[in-house]
Design an enzyme around this catalytic site. Sequence first.
Site, short mmCIF file in Angstrom:
data_model
loop_
_atom_site.label_atom_id
_atom_site.label_comp_id
_atom_site.label_asym_id
_atom_site.label_seq_id
_atom_site.Cartn_x
_atom_site.Cartn_y
_atom_site.Cartn_z
CD GLN A 153 1.63 8.64 -5.43
OE1 GLN A 153 1.12 7.65 -4.92
NE2 GLN A 153 2.85 9.05 -5.14
CB CYS A 154 -5.01 11.27 -3.94
SG CYS A 154 -4.10 10.17 -2.84
#
Length: 708
Positions: A566-567
Amino acid sequence: MAANDKGSILQFAPFQSSVDEGFWHRLSSLKLNELGIDDSPIPITGFYAPCSHSQVSNHMTLLSESLPSEASRQPSAPSTSTGNRNRCSVPGILYNTNTVESFHALDKQSLLKSEAKKIREDILSGKAIEDSSVLARFLLISFADLKKWNFYYWFAFPALVLDPPATVVELQPASHWLNSKEAESVSSAFGQWRSSDLTSDIPFFLVHIDSSSQASIKHLTDFETFESNGEKLLFGFYDPCHLPNNPGWPLRNFLALIYSRWNLKSVNFLCYRENRGFADLTLSLVGKALIDAPQGLIDQRCMPNAVGWELNRGKKSCRSINLAKSMDPTRLAITAADLNLRLMRWRALPSLNLNILSSLKCLLLGAGTLGCQVARMLMAWGIRKITLVDSGRVAMSNPLRQSLYTLEDCLNGGDFKAKAAVKSLDRIFPGMEAEGVVISIPMPGHPVPDHEVASMIDDCRRLDDLINSHDAVFLLTDTRESRWLPTLLCANTNKVTINAALGFDSFLVMRHGAGPSGSCHDATSQINMANLSLNATDRRQRLGCYFCNDVVAPIDSTTNRTLDQQCTVTRPGLAPIASSIAVELLVGILHHPEGIYAEGELLNSGIDGTSEQPLGILPHQIRGSLSQFSQMTLVGRSSNSCTACSSTVVSEYRNRGMDFILEAINHPTYLEDLTGLTELMKSTSSFQLDWDNDTDGSDEDNDGCVEI
């Protein structure tokens, strides 16, 4: 020195100088913007007026208008045809050196003698009679330390030396020399002379008093017309000096003119002084000067000695002034901000267009690691109008990698990144015109519930308005799908678009090509973008966009992903490198004659990898790897099946507007069906199936296959 009845050597009160701060600011601007390392002499204009106070002398003053305009290199002082009673215009010359060592090494005596020679030549040619201001010609040498705002300077007021010196007798207030009727008439005549635009700023003149005590002020050119029977003639000048026993400095060259032109050995002179704008005959002086055949003036082939360097507290030394402490910090920051850019134009990049940079409006979509770095680099390039778009808040993990944020921005749930970034930019440089906008960018693969459709459409329209009102757009968001709608909108309006994306140890920076033929663009852009060559008739194949090589539409890349997925997990040094290259790419576009239509250049596109452009090659894509410390340039053409910039997609958006965007967001295969990618994938699968069924073992060439 007071005169006595037997006469004494005539001594003159030296001129004094005064420099307004505006002069130094104007000189700084002229030096940075136009002169560069050119240290050629510059014509300037000084101003002085008759003494107007019994205790204070007037100075030779330099103002901002004393320097030439940056465009003409001619003094911007008012013409003598429209006089100003409060100041006489006097020609001067400025030698501004490039180093303090050069300043101190100047041959001051030679410079003084050179200016004195000009005065001598003007006297002999008669120019000094036509334009008497040249008798007060002056010289200024200087060095401007623009890093510390220190200015070193030294004035000289060249005066021809009379050898033997003139003597003076009967030096007294004019009110004593004139009878009451003459004094009244002289005062009235000066009132008319000083109120006329044609004569008020002529510093040297004649005062004629006829046998009936009627006075008139005349030009020096009228000298030959006067008769001597029962008449008085005074050689007058505006005297800046207030002393009761000494005339001011301008009389020195005036006497040299009088002797050289008319061979007068006895001269009655008037030192004209004022009080509150009117002739003050008590403060003014009248005297008789006796000139005893000066050797340097008898022989026109000889050049008399010259004096005139201004003393500093009684010593022969320069003066200095530091403006940094007196300047408003904001103004000082604004002035100093572009110092590096202006110095670049001196030698390395004379063609650098600072006007385009300073007026360019940049839209940054994403205020994270890339957005912060891009904003800083844009500031360094002199771009002052930045809008940041982001819907996220500053998290505790952000400040270490995202250079515009601090711990304070993370407290109480975190400030919106777009707003916090603007505050930081203003703290760094108060001259920025920055704005933060908090909106979410609608994305394909992220369906919108019915109750959020109105909000989504509003965000789309706001984003479209932002793109339309800016000149260049940076795509710096975290996900691939969040770049689809901005890419489409930029292709529709033919905006300069720069994309930067990060991997773990690799990056991609690219410029999108121009929009498809017929793309809309504002022909009256808010800035002068003429060099971007926005010519919709360019028939070369367009450069591709971020999505042109895709064989699928953008999809949801965040759902059901682990934290590291996600990052944006990337090496810390990667974002600054990619951001810097992205901004350099924009500057290259702005300075390329074909602008957005420029062909993509490779490292080996020129001789020895060079380019004809002053900033070097202008690539289409730059891909870099930190693990290998390598970088390469690539060129990718636009695809007719691109889901973001193809004519099919742009036309569909124009025809259907928000309905098209909503369908593209809510239906994952819609863009693939629209652009033909679905059929392409089917044909590719069919080809693969036929290949698998081929059992003859041949190794024939597959020229008919489609490379994906």
